[in-house]
Design a protein around this motif. Structure first.
Motif, PDB file in Angstrom:
ATOM      1  N   GLU A  27     -68.757 -28.578 -59.179  1.00  0.00           N
ATOM      2  CA  GLU A  27     -68.284 -29.142 -57.913  1.00  0.00           C
ATOM      3  C   GLU A  27     -68.051 -28.043 -56.879  1.00  0.00           C
ATOM      4  N   PHE A  28     -67.504 -26.913 -57.324  1.00  0.00           N
ATOM      5  CA  PHE A  28     -67.190 -25.822 -56.401  1.00  0.00           C
ATOM      6  C   PHE A  28     -68.458 -25.174 -55.838  1.00  0.00           C
ATOM      7  N   PHE A  29     -69.503 -25.067 -56.646  1.00  0.00           N
ATOM      8  CA  PHE A  29     -70.744 -24.428 -56.219  1.00  0.00           C
ATOM      9  C   PHE A  29     -71.867 -25.432 -55.958  1.00  0.00           C
ATOM     10  N   ASP A  30     -71.545 -26.671 -55.618  1.00  0.00           N
ATOM     11  CA  ASP A  30     -72.556 -27.708 -55.396  1.00  0.00           C
ATOM     12  C   ASP A  30     -73.321 -27.428 -54.103  1.00  0.00           C
ATOM     13  N   HIS A  31     -74.526 -26.905 -54.248  1.00  0.00           N
ATOM     14  CA  HIS A  31     -75.328 -26.513 -53.081  1.00  0.00           C
ATOM     15  C   HIS A  31     -75.834 -27.718 -52.298  1.00  0.00           C
ATOM     16  N   ARG A  32     -75.801 -28.917 -52.892  1.00  0.00           N
ATOM     17  CA  ARG A  32     -76.258 -30.112 -52.167  1.00  0.00           C
ATOM     18  C   ARG A  32     -75.250 -30.545 -51.112  1.00  0.00           C
ATOM     19  N   GLN A  33     -74.011 -30.075 -51.208  1.00  0.00           N
ATOM     20  CA  GLN A  33     -72.991 -30.435 -50.222  1.00  0.00           C
ATOM     21  C   GLN A  33     -72.845 -29.390 -49.127  1.00  0.00           C
ATOM     22  N   LEU A  34     -73.705 -28.398 -49.110  1.00  0.00           N
ATOM     23  CA  LEU A  34     -73.645 -27.368 -48.072  1.00  0.00           C
ATOM     24  C   LEU A  34     -74.360 -27.837 -46.819  1.00  0.00           C
ATOM     25  N   SER A  35     -73.711 -27.712 -45.697  1.00  0.00           N
ATOM     26  CA  SER A  35     -74.347 -27.994 -44.409  1.00  0.00           C
ATOM     27  C   SER A  35     -73.532 -27.332 -43.309  1.00  0.00           C
ATOM     28  N   ARG A  36     -74.208 -27.105 -42.207  1.00  0.00           N
ATOM     29  CA  ARG A  36     -73.532 -26.497 -41.064  1.00  0.00           C
ATOM     30  C   ARG A  36     -72.763 -27.571 -40.310  1.00  0.00           C
ATOM     31  N   PRO A  37     -71.499 -27.307 -39.977  1.00  0.00           N
ATOM     32  CA  PRO A  37     -70.744 -28.315 -39.219  1.00  0.00           C
ATOM     33  C   PRO A  37     -71.319 -28.478 -37.809  1.00  0.00           C
ATOM     34  N   LYS A  38     -71.204 -29.695 -37.266  1.00  0.00           N
ATOM     35  CA  LYS A  38     -71.762 -29.990 -35.936  1.00  0.00           C
ATOM     36  C   LYS A  38     -70.998 -29.293 -34.825  1.00  0.00           C
ATOM     37  N   ARG A  52     -57.171 -27.595 -49.245  1.00  0.00           N
ATOM     38  CA  ARG A  52     -56.280 -28.345 -50.132  1.00  0.00           C
ATOM     39  C   ARG A  52     -57.007 -28.759 -51.411  1.00  0.00           C
ATOM     40  N   HIS A  53     -58.248 -29.209 -51.270  1.00  0.00           N
ATOM     41  CA  HIS A  53     -59.017 -29.716 -52.403  1.00  0.00           C
ATOM     42  C   HIS A  53     -59.359 -28.611 -53.410  1.00  0.00           C
ATOM     43  N   MET A 149     -68.838 -26.488 -46.869  1.00  0.00           N
ATOM     44  CA  MET A 149     -68.854 -27.571 -47.863  1.00  0.00           C
ATOM     45  C   MET A 149     -68.475 -28.890 -47.204  1.00  0.00           C
ATOM     46  N   GLU A 150     -69.350 -29.872 -47.337  1.00  0.00           N
ATOM     47  CA  GLU A 150     -69.035 -31.209 -46.841  1.00  0.00           C
ATOM     48  C   GLU A 150     -68.001 -31.839 -47.757  1.00  0.00           C
ATOM     49  N   PRO A 151     -66.994 -32.489 -47.178  1.00  0.00           N
ATOM     50  CA  PRO A 151     -66.011 -33.173 -48.033  1.00  0.00           C
ATOM     51  C   PRO A 151     -66.694 -34.306 -48.797  1.00  0.00           C
ATOM     52  N   GLY A 152     -66.203 -34.585 -49.997  1.00  0.00           N
ATOM     53  CA  GLY A 152     -66.761 -35.664 -50.799  1.00  0.00           C
ATOM     54  C   GLY A 152     -66.362 -37.021 -50.252  1.00  0.00           C
TER      55      GLY A 152
END
Length: 163
Positions: A27-38, A52-53, A149-152
């Protein structure tokens, strides 16, 4: 003995509160949740949620960086060990004044000698620059990870309380 029990209690409390929240590496290194914030608002909300998470994981990152900093700065490690060991040895072996020849050696004179030798050694070990390196590298790694990291899905329901 009482102090040792207090240390054990603090360690147990730390483990129960902070380290129990460690997220798995998947979960900590999940590369599929990486994206640049808008924008800055999204980056700020991501940082707020992810700090916090992943707080347990970030504490582990800081601890690993601190160990790395100590191992790569042997003079600092030696000077801290010298000061801590000297302090413990003086407390254990010299609680009362001793007569050596014509001189009386007190605990105070031993502490003065320890600090006269230990503090210049510590200064040469550059603890201030090591501290600021630790703060800077931790901040870059943690804020970078938290921002990217995008929040889940569970973050959408964080504000809703169970009925």
């Amino acid at each position: 003995m009482e102090q040792l029990m207090k240390v054990g209690e603090v360690a147990r409390h730390f483990r129960e509160t902070k380290l129990s929240g460690l997220k798995p590496p998947q979960e900590f290194f999940d590369h599929r949740q990486l994206s640049r914030p808008k924008d800055l608002n999204e980056a700020t909300s991501r940082i707020t949620y992810n700090t916090r998470h992943f707080s347990g994981n970030y504490l582990l990152v800081i601890a690993i960086l601190a160990v790395y900093a100590m191992l790569t700065n042997p003079l600092l490690l030696i000077s801290l060990a010298f000061l801590a060991g000297g302090f413990a040895a003086i407390n254990k072996f010299a609680p009362e004044p001793m007569q050596v020849g014509n001189h009386v050696i007190t605990q105070k004179s031993l502490y003065i000698a320890l600090f006269v030798i230990g503090l210049p050694l510590l200064y040469l070990g550059s603890p201030v620059s090591t501290f600021f390196w630790l703060v800077g590298s931790s901040a870059i790694l943690i804020l970078g990870h938290a921002c990217l990291m995008e929040p889940g899905v569970e973050s959408e329901y964080a504000g809703i309380e169970g009925v």
